[in-house]
Design a protein around this motif. Sequence first.
Motif, PDB file in Angstrom:
ATOM      1  N   ASN A  57       6.568  25.172  29.164  1.00  0.00           N
ATOM      2  CA  ASN A  57       5.908  24.438  28.092  1.00  0.00           C
ATOM      3  C   ASN A  57       6.585  23.098  27.853  1.00  0.00           C
ATOM      4  O   ASN A  57       5.925  22.123  27.503  1.00  0.00           O
ATOM      5  N   GLY A  58       7.874  23.022  28.100  1.00  0.00           N
ATOM      6  CA  GLY A  58       8.617  21.786  27.903  1.00  0.00           C
ATOM      7  C   GLY A  58       8.214  20.663  28.839  1.00  0.00           C
ATOM      8  O   GLY A  58       8.498  19.495  28.573  1.00  0.00           O
ATOM      9  N   THR A  59       7.543  20.989  29.949  1.00  0.00           N
ATOM     10  CA  THR A  59       7.095  19.953  30.885  1.00  0.00           C
ATOM     11  C   THR A  59       5.728  19.380  30.510  1.00  0.00           C
ATOM     12  O   THR A  59       5.282  18.403  31.110  1.00  0.00           O
ATOM     13  N   LEU A  60       5.070  19.975  29.522  1.00  0.00           N
ATOM     14  CA  LEU A  60       3.761  19.489  29.092  1.00  0.00           C
ATOM     15  C   LEU A  60       3.923  18.263  28.206  1.00  0.00           C
ATOM     16  O   LEU A  60       4.942  18.090  27.541  1.00  0.00           O
ATOM     17  N   SER A  61       2.895  17.443  28.166  1.00  0.00           N
ATOM     18  CA  SER A  61       2.910  16.295  27.264  1.00  0.00           C
ATOM     19  C   SER A  61       2.767  16.785  25.826  1.00  0.00           C
ATOM     20  O   SER A  61       2.365  17.930  25.577  1.00  0.00           O
ATOM     21  N   VAL A  62       3.074  15.923  24.892  1.00  0.00           N
ATOM     22  CA  VAL A  62       2.942  16.269  23.472  1.00  0.00           C
ATOM     23  C   VAL A  62       1.508  16.686  23.166  1.00  0.00           C
ATOM     24  O   VAL A  62       1.264  17.691  22.489  1.00  0.00           O
ATOM     25  N   MET A  63       0.540  15.928  23.662  1.00  0.00           N
ATOM     26  CA  MET A  63      -0.865  16.246  23.397  1.00  0.00           C
ATOM     27  C   MET A  63      -1.254  17.582  24.027  1.00  0.00           C
ATOM     28  O   MET A  63      -1.990  18.365  23.418  1.00  0.00           O
ATOM     29  N   GLU A  64      -0.776  17.853  25.232  1.00  0.00           N
ATOM     30  CA  GLU A  64      -1.086  19.136  25.868  1.00  0.00           C
ATOM     31  C   GLU A  64      -0.534  20.288  25.036  1.00  0.00           C
ATOM     32  O   GLU A  64      -1.214  21.300  24.844  1.00  0.00           O
ATOM     33  N   ARG A  65       0.670  20.141  24.516  1.00  0.00           N
ATOM     34  CA  ARG A  65       1.253  21.187  23.662  1.00  0.00           C
ATOM     35  C   ARG A  65       0.464  21.334  22.362  1.00  0.00           C
ATOM     36  O   ARG A  65       0.269  22.447  21.867  1.00  0.00           O
ATOM     37  N   GLN A  66       0.000  20.208  21.808  1.00  0.00           N
ATOM     38  CA  GLN A  66      -0.798  20.284  20.575  1.00  0.00           C
ATOM     39  C   GLN A  66      -2.097  21.045  20.815  1.00  0.00           C
ATOM     40  O   GLN A  66      -2.560  21.791  19.955  1.00  0.00           O
ATOM     41  N   LEU A  67      -2.692  20.859  21.976  1.00  0.00           N
ATOM     42  CA  LEU A  67      -3.963  21.513  22.277  1.00  0.00           C
ATOM     43  C   LEU A  67      -3.803  22.972  22.702  1.00  0.00           C
ATOM     44  O   LEU A  67      -4.721  23.771  22.513  1.00  0.00           O
ATOM     45  N   GLY A  69      -0.586  24.993  22.365  1.00  0.00           N
ATOM     46  CA  GLY A  69       0.436  25.812  21.715  1.00  0.00           C
ATOM     47  C   GLY A  69       1.746  25.789  22.484  1.00  0.00           C
ATOM     48  O   GLY A  69       1.975  24.950  23.352  1.00  0.00           O
ATOM     49  N   ASP A  70       2.606  26.757  22.173  1.00  0.00           N
ATOM     50  CA  ASP A  70       3.979  26.749  22.673  1.00  0.00           C
ATOM     51  C   ASP A  70       4.233  27.631  23.887  1.00  0.00           C
ATOM     52  O   ASP A  70       5.377  27.871  24.246  1.00  0.00           O
ATOM     53  N   SER A  71       3.224  28.122  24.513  1.00  0.00           N
ATOM     54  CA  SER A  71       3.379  29.037  25.646  1.00  0.00           C
ATOM     55  C   SER A  71       3.609  28.276  26.955  1.00  0.00           C
ATOM     56  O   SER A  71       3.117  27.158  27.132  1.00  0.00           O
ATOM     57  N   ASP A  72       4.358  28.890  27.873  1.00  0.00           N
ATOM     58  CA  ASP A  72       4.390  28.381  29.244  1.00  0.00           C
ATOM     59  C   ASP A  72       2.980  28.526  29.799  1.00  0.00           C
ATOM     60  O   ASP A  72       2.161  29.283  29.265  1.00  0.00           O
ATOM     61  N   CYS A  73       2.677  27.797  30.883  1.00  0.00           N
ATOM     62  CA  CYS A  73       1.309  27.778  31.403  1.00  0.00           C
ATOM     63  C   CYS A  73       1.246  28.039  32.898  1.00  0.00           C
ATOM     64  O   CYS A  73       2.168  27.693  33.644  1.00  0.00           O
ATOM     65  N   LEU A  74       0.136  28.590  33.303  1.00  0.00           N
ATOM     66  CA  LEU A  74      -0.230  28.609  34.707  1.00  0.00           C
ATOM     67  C   LEU A  74      -0.902  27.269  34.971  1.00  0.00           C
ATOM     68  O   LEU A  74      -1.883  26.917  34.301  1.00  0.00           O
ATOM     69  N   GLU A  75      -0.354  26.506  35.904  1.00  0.00           N
ATOM     70  CA  GLU A  75      -0.956  25.228  36.292  1.00  0.00           C
ATOM     71  C   GLU A  75      -1.689  25.449  37.607  1.00  0.00           C
ATOM     72  O   GLU A  75      -1.104  25.930  38.576  1.00  0.00           O
ATOM     73  N   ARG A  76      -2.971  25.090  37.624  1.00  0.00           N
ATOM     74  CA  ARG A  76      -3.811  25.261  38.811  1.00  0.00           C
ATOM     75  C   ARG A  76      -4.416  23.908  39.149  1.00  0.00           C
ATOM     76  O   ARG A  76      -5.082  23.298  38.311  1.00  0.00           O
TER      77      ARG A  76
END
Length: 174
Positions: A57-67, A69-76
């Motif tokens: 989650n820390g590698t996401l942009s601020v806007m991506e985290r706002q949209l 939440g605080d979870s890690d993500c599967l990036e596809r």
Amino acid sequence: MYSPLIQSANWYSVQAWALEQTSHGTWLLEPASLSRRLAQYCQHFTVTVLTQTIISNGTLSVMERQLLGDSDCLEREVILYGDQQPWVFARTLIPMTTLSGKEQDLVDLGNSPLGYRVFNNKNSRRDALEVANLATPQQPLWARRSRLWINDKPMLVAELFLIQSPVYAKEKGC
């Protein structure tokens, strides 16, 4: 190649552009499955997965985290092809919290279009739609980013319409 371009895009609300009066606007504003719409413009619609990995989650942009939440993500990251021509680069972020219950199968999409799975559910919707113009002097290059919901679980999809995409057909005089 396309991932840094789409991640560095300056996203704007759709209200900032007069998209309704343009041929590309109907594509950018498409509320349903982009994959289903693209498939209508070719004989063979295919998807190729470029990468699929878990990101912090820390590698996401601020806007991506706002949209999302605080979870890690599967990036596809995938390329959508129409008759073997690259039409769309797509980057999807699916929070690990979304990948539970009925949505566990999103991990196993492989070369199946995400839109076929998401918009096959009556509990799906799109919001937070934004667009970006990554144009060069020679060529318009449009992108859109939106949050998709399936059973009230979010994911974020950014789509870059590549030069050979039917999005630009009218602008090229075809």
